[in-house]
Design an enzyme around this catalytic site. Structure first.
Site, short mmCIF file in Angstrom:
data_model
loop_
_atom_site.label_atom_id
_atom_site.label_comp_id
_atom_site.label_asym_id
_atom_site.label_seq_id
_atom_site.Cartn_x
_atom_site.Cartn_y
_atom_site.Cartn_z
N TYR A 133 4.31 5.20 1.27
CA TYR A 133 5.25 5.33 2.35
C TYR A 133 6.57 5.58 1.59
O TYR A 133 7.04 5.22 0.78
CB TYR A 133 5.50 3.65 2.80
CG TYR A 133 6.51 3.48 3.79
CD1 TYR A 133 6.99 4.68 4.55
CD2 TYR A 133 6.83 2.33 4.28
CE1 TYR A 133 7.95 4.37 5.54
CE2 TYR A 133 7.90 2.06 5.21
CZ TYR A 133 8.25 3.15 5.90
OH TYR A 133 9.22 2.99 6.84
N LYS A 162 2.58 7.63 4.63
CA LYS A 162 3.32 7.44 5.79
C LYS A 162 4.62 8.32 5.48
O LYS A 162 5.45 7.98 4.71
CB LYS A 162 3.82 6.05 6.13
CG LYS A 162 4.73 5.98 7.34
CD LYS A 162 4.91 4.59 7.49
CE LYS A 162 6.20 4.34 8.53
NZ LYS A 162 6.41 2.98 8.55
N ILE A 203 2.61 5.96 12.85
CA ILE A 203 2.77 4.50 12.67
C ILE A 203 4.27 4.37 13.51
O ILE A 203 5.24 4.63 13.07
CB ILE A 203 3.18 3.85 11.12
CG1 ILE A 203 1.61 4.00 10.31
CG2 ILE A 203 3.68 2.44 10.97
CD1 ILE A 203 1.75 3.74 8.77
#
Length: 293
Positions: A133, A162, A203
């Site tokens: 992330y 992400k 997301i």
């Protein structure tokens, strides 16, 4: 592996405690409207101000509610302490999470070698898939593409990233230089551009309010119907913008409260409710949309 449409879940509070009754209801709503996964205890879930016990309970509840459905759980397991991240990762694996979302260590600003060793240690501690992330505006450090490539090559269970740096040049570069690392959008305003550049999912913060729309936007894109995906993305543009008028998750929780999805509007300090001006703007934009129960 966990791909597709996912919501970064908010954590509802009541009287300074996690409101697990509402939390379960919100997760069930995600299931009802066709999301592929939910993401508990990330940035949007105010993980930074949850106790370890609360963090773990949120993962347990998410796994329990999603069990038996098609919705998977991508559990937040990030920390700026590698040993703590490993502990959270092992707990999430033990209670049945499908994969882990691990943010870059914040505040201590590790080098690229430090990031590599951190992620390798976490990934090697578990068997379930791990998603990197990258959100440098929050953490003060960015995963370089070469570091991501090294991690993908070194750890078979690191499968995706992400990306929330907001740089489309990075998105294109990832596809060219690390094609075996799946890329997912971590910013609602660039969901469509990332999906159009071979992204494998989103997301979403907006998905807390509009799970069906985010699911449809994502699924149309993954099926190759970019026109339909673009139409939905355009409709959500104003909402995506207003939900970041202040630090996430301040606006999304305010919008959910105004829409009747939360019993009360409560944050953990140092987060506080939006200014009166921004609250009015959120209300004004919200009135242009239909929020389903």
């Amino acid at each position: 592996m966990v791909f597709g449409a996912m919501s970064a879940l908010i954590t509802p509070f009541i009287n300074h405690k996690v409101d697990f009754e509402t939390y379960e209801t919100l997760i069930k709503r995600q299931i009802t409207y066709g999301m592929d996964a939910c993401v508990p205890v990330g940035t949007t879930g105010e993980s930074a101000t949850l106790s370890h016990k609360e963090h773990m309970e949120c993962i347990e509840v998410a796994v329990a509610v999603c069990r038996g459905s098609k919705v998977k759980v991508l559990a937040g397991a990030g920390s700026n302490s590698t040993s703590e991240a490993k502990e959270l990762a092992l707990f999430a694996q033990k209670c049945g999470a499908d994969a882990l979302l691990c943010v870059t260590p914040y505040y201590n600003k590790p080098t690229q070698e430090g990031l590599f060793e951190h992620y390798k240690a976490v990934a090697n501690a578990v068997e379930i898939p791990v998603m990197l992330y990258n959100v440098p505006s929050r953490t003060g450090v960015s995963i370089e593409i070469e570091t991501a490539k090294r991690l993908r090559d070194a750890c078979k269970n690191i499968y995706a990233i992400k990306e929330a740096a907001g740089l489309m040049e990075r998105v294109v570069a990832f596809g060219a230089e690390v094609p075996n690392l799946a890329l997912l959008s971590g910013e609602d305003v660039i969901n469509y551009p990332i999906l159009a550049n071979n992204g494998k999912g989103v997301i979403s913060v907006t998905g807390n309010l509009f799970p069906q729309e985010i699911a449809d936007l994502t699924h149309y894109a993954l099926q190759g119907n970019m026109e339909k995906s673009y139409e939905i993305n355009t409709r959500l543009y104003e909402m995506n913008r207003i939900l970041f008028c202040e630090s996430n998750p301040v606006p999304i929780k305010a919008a959910m409260f105004l829409a009747g999805l939360l019993k009360n509007l409560e944050y953990r300090l140092p987060l506080v409710p939006p200014s009166k001006e921004n609250m009015a703007k959120i209300q004004q934009i919200l009135e242009k949309y239909e929020v389903k129960e």
